[in-house]
Write an enzyme that holds these catalytic residues in place. Structure first.
Site, PDB file in Angstrom:
ATOM      1  N   GLU A 192       9.366   0.673  10.690  1.00 28.32           N
ATOM      2  CA  GLU A 192      10.510   1.490  10.277  1.00 28.32           C
ATOM      3  C   GLU A 192      10.059   2.944  10.211  1.00 28.32           C
ATOM      4  O   GLU A 192       9.344   3.346   9.298  1.00 28.32           O
ATOM      5  CB  GLU A 192      11.015   1.012   8.919  1.00 28.32           C
ATOM      6  CG  GLU A 192      11.443  -0.449   8.958  1.00 28.32           C
ATOM      7  CD  GLU A 192      11.982  -0.957   7.628  1.00 28.32           C
ATOM      8  OE1 GLU A 192      12.082  -0.169   6.681  1.00 28.32           O
ATOM      9  OE2 GLU A 192      12.295  -2.148   7.555  1.00 28.32           O
TER      10      GLU A 192
ATOM     11  N   CYS B 216      14.089   9.374   5.910  1.00 26.21           N
ATOM     12  CA  CYS B 216      14.054   8.955   7.315  1.00 26.21           C
ATOM     13  C   CYS B 216      15.444   9.040   7.911  1.00 26.21           C
ATOM     14  O   CYS B 216      15.621   9.374   9.062  1.00 26.21           O
ATOM     15  CB  CYS B 216      13.523   7.534   7.411  1.00 26.21           C
ATOM     16  SG  CYS B 216      14.465   6.377   6.419  1.00 26.21           S
TER      17      CYS B 216
ATOM     18  N   GLU C 215      11.352  15.581  13.594  1.00 26.32           N
ATOM     19  CA  GLU C 215      11.653  15.612  12.157  1.00 26.32           C
ATOM     20  C   GLU C 215      11.023  16.845  11.520  1.00 26.32           C
ATOM     21  O   GLU C 215       9.826  17.076  11.705  1.00 26.32           O
ATOM     22  CB  GLU C 215      11.009  14.404  11.468  1.00 26.32           C
ATOM     23  CG  GLU C 215      11.751  13.114  11.583  1.00 26.32           C
ATOM     24  CD  GLU C 215      11.114  12.047  10.685  1.00 26.32           C
ATOM     25  OE1 GLU C 215       9.914  11.754  10.849  1.00 26.32           O
ATOM     26  OE2 GLU C 215      11.820  11.505   9.835  1.00 26.32           O
TER      27      GLU C 215
ATOM     28  N   LYS D 154       0.879  -1.177   0.000  1.00 25.35           N
ATOM     29  CA  LYS D 154       0.000   0.000   0.000  1.00 25.35           C
ATOM     30  C   LYS D 154       0.909   1.218   0.000  1.00 25.35           C
ATOM     31  O   LYS D 154       1.437   1.623   1.027  1.00 25.35           O
ATOM     32  CB  LYS D 154      -0.884  -0.009   1.251  1.00 25.35           C
ATOM     33  CG  LYS D 154      -2.211   0.715   1.090  1.00 25.35           C
ATOM     34  CD  LYS D 154      -2.106   2.195   0.759  1.00 25.35           C
ATOM     35  CE  LYS D 154      -1.949   3.088   1.962  1.00 25.35           C
ATOM     36  NZ  LYS D 154      -1.741   4.508   1.577  1.00 25.35           N
TER      37      LYS D 154
END
Ligand code: NAD
Length: 458
Positions: free
Chosen positions: A230, A264, A361, A156
């Site tokens: 993750e 990431c 982030e 997905k």
């Protein structure tokens, strides 16, 4: 909603319609995967799977130009970075094709009255929910080891990056992966949620933000389904006074600006020994100011951010940092004369380790600097955020390099470097808010299989 538009971040204009899968369609896709998994005896032979995965790698190479152009259009990334993603994609399929027929069980000695051995079995149907920043590469990184170990996979992709995973599924079929073993369902978050909740799904991989990761982890806990998680990072480059700055600066810059900071593993914090703070920050500011900005198709150093919302979010974080007393040494604004969602590469100092911008982030090209006095303080600062994905240590002292690498809480630590091309062979994953489980390398073969022990009384 049965479809939605996908946008070119370099222009803000829609360029394709993407199907929004219904709950019934998700059920049908999982049922097809389960049938394929249960019914295909030939696919249980590792070297048969290896052959098909090798063919996928070759077909990816044949369609490389098309894949790279599509990835750049959909995500805004510079075309040379999209090409590198295609190379890594082929590499994942080659790597796991080469590894899977050497992935052996063990025999456990119990004395003359028993034979005991372990076998590695696939989970069944694996759901893989992935983000928009590396749609093709992350699809390959998750799907290749899962296919290699014999699972049927449903990917997905993100609603902001659906295009290339669809082509990858098409390529898999062309290359001989049997029907039903690699399918893609497109749509927004609820499509991912329906997939995770489907009782036919035996294993979930989630690659994305910590906030969504928590929701997915709850859903998996409810059904007691194994999960690879993750998530994001706030990865530090720790620079000691004896570091080779000539070598470090371009690497720290690249670790930040790759994919316009939307990785990431982006190196988004620089922790510097007080003695060389001024020199390093000056060099970094100069290097960041010289990066070119423009559409991915023109292969500038930085492309646009993925969406208006992402740009506004980054700007909001910068504003709050400045209001809290931080200062911008370079960048911080939208470059003049660009239509898309661009942000200049930015260096921020003086925010302090409590600041939001030091801990969360940004997902844009924003580097936050902080100085330290001594090794213990460097380690404390490196470990001071909720994340622990990647770190780099810059020093000429080999003892210090190993000590600091050992003390940093992260899934991956580089010494005098940051990332290696693709990193396909290296186990990758996080600690704390960066998630759990390990993808890439041989570790992924363990993640996508489970051990059965068979004990035979003679
Ligand atoms: P996101 O969490 O918003 O979305 C990720 C995926 O989850 C998308 O496909 C989305 O549609 C889906 N989703 C949303 N709600 C869901 C739900 N309730 N149930 C199931 N699925 C749902 O992340 P994003 O904005 O697409 O990606 C950026 C994030 O991904 C960053 O935090 C980045 O650090 C992280 N990331 C991590 C890695 C890694 O390997 N650690 C790699 C790339 C990106």
């Amino acid at each position: 909603m049965s479809s939605f538009e996908t946008i070119d971040p370099a222009t803000g204009a829609a360029f394709a319609e993407v199907h929004e899968a219904s709950a019934a369609e998700v059920d049908a896709v999982v049922a097809t995967a389960a049938e394929a998994f249960a019914g295909n005896r030939e696919w249980r032979v590792p070297h048969v799977r290896a052959g098909a995965l090798t063919a996928v790698a070759r077909r990816v190479e044949e369609r490389a130009a098309e894949l790279a152009e599509l990835e750049t259009r959909d995500t805004g990334k510079p075309i040379s970075q999209a090409r590198a993603d295609v190379v890594a994609t082929a590499r994942y399929f080659d790597y796991y094709a080469g590894a899977v027929d050497k992935f052996e069980g063990t025999s456990i000695p119990l004395g003359p009255d028993f034979v005991d051995y372990t076998v590695r079995e696939p989970h069944g149907v694996c759901a893989q929910i992935i983000p928009w920043n590396y749609p093709l590469q992350v699809a390959a990184r998750c799907a290749a080891p899962a296919l290699a170990t014999g699972n049927a996979v449903v990917v997905k992709p993100s609603e902001l990056g659906s295009m290339t995973p669809r082509v990858l599924a098409e390529i898999a079929l062309e290359a001989g992966v049997p029907e039903g073993f690699l399918q893609v369902v497109t749509g927004h978050g609820p499509v991912g949620a329906a997939l995770v909740d489907n009782p036919g799904v035996a294993h979930v991989t989630f690659v994305g933000s910590a906030a969504t990761g928590r929701v997915v982890a709850h859903a998996c806990a409810e059904r007691l389904v194994p999960l690879e998680l993750e998530l994001g990072g706030k990865s530090p480059s720790v620079v000691f006074a004896d570091a080779d700055l000539e070598r470090a600066v371009p690497v720290i810059v690249k670790a930040l600006i790759q994919n316009a900071g939307q990785s990431c593993s982006a190196g988004t914090r620089v922790l510097v020994a007080a003695a060389i703070e001024d020199e390093l920050l000056e060099r970094l500011a100069t290097a960041l100011a010289s990066q070119s900005i423009g559409p991915g198709s023109e292969d500038a150093d930085l492309g646009p951010l993925i969406s208006a919302a992402q740009l506004e979010r980054a700007e909001g974080m910068l504003e709050r940092a400045l209001a809290g007393g931080a200062r911008t040494l370079v960048g911080g604004a939208r470059p003049a004369g660009q239509e898309g969602w661009y942000l200049e590469p930015t260096l921020v100092a003086g925010a302090g380790p409590e600041a939001e911008i030091f801990n969360e982030e940004v997902f844009g090209p924003v580097l936050v600097a902080e100085s330290f006095a001594g090794e213990a303080a460097a380690i404390r600062l490196a470990n001071a955020t909720p994340y622990g994905l990647v770190a780099s240590v810059w020093t000429a002292d080999v003892g210090r390099a190993h000590r600091v690498a050992g003390a940093i809480e992260a899934g991956q630590v580089y010494v005098n470097s940051y990332g290696v091309a693709g990193g396909v062979e290296l186990p990758f994953g996080g600690v704390r808010n960066s998630g759990y489980g390990r993808g890439k390398g041989l570790a992924a073969l363990h993640a996508y299989s489970r051990v059965k022990n068979v004990c035979v009384a003679l």
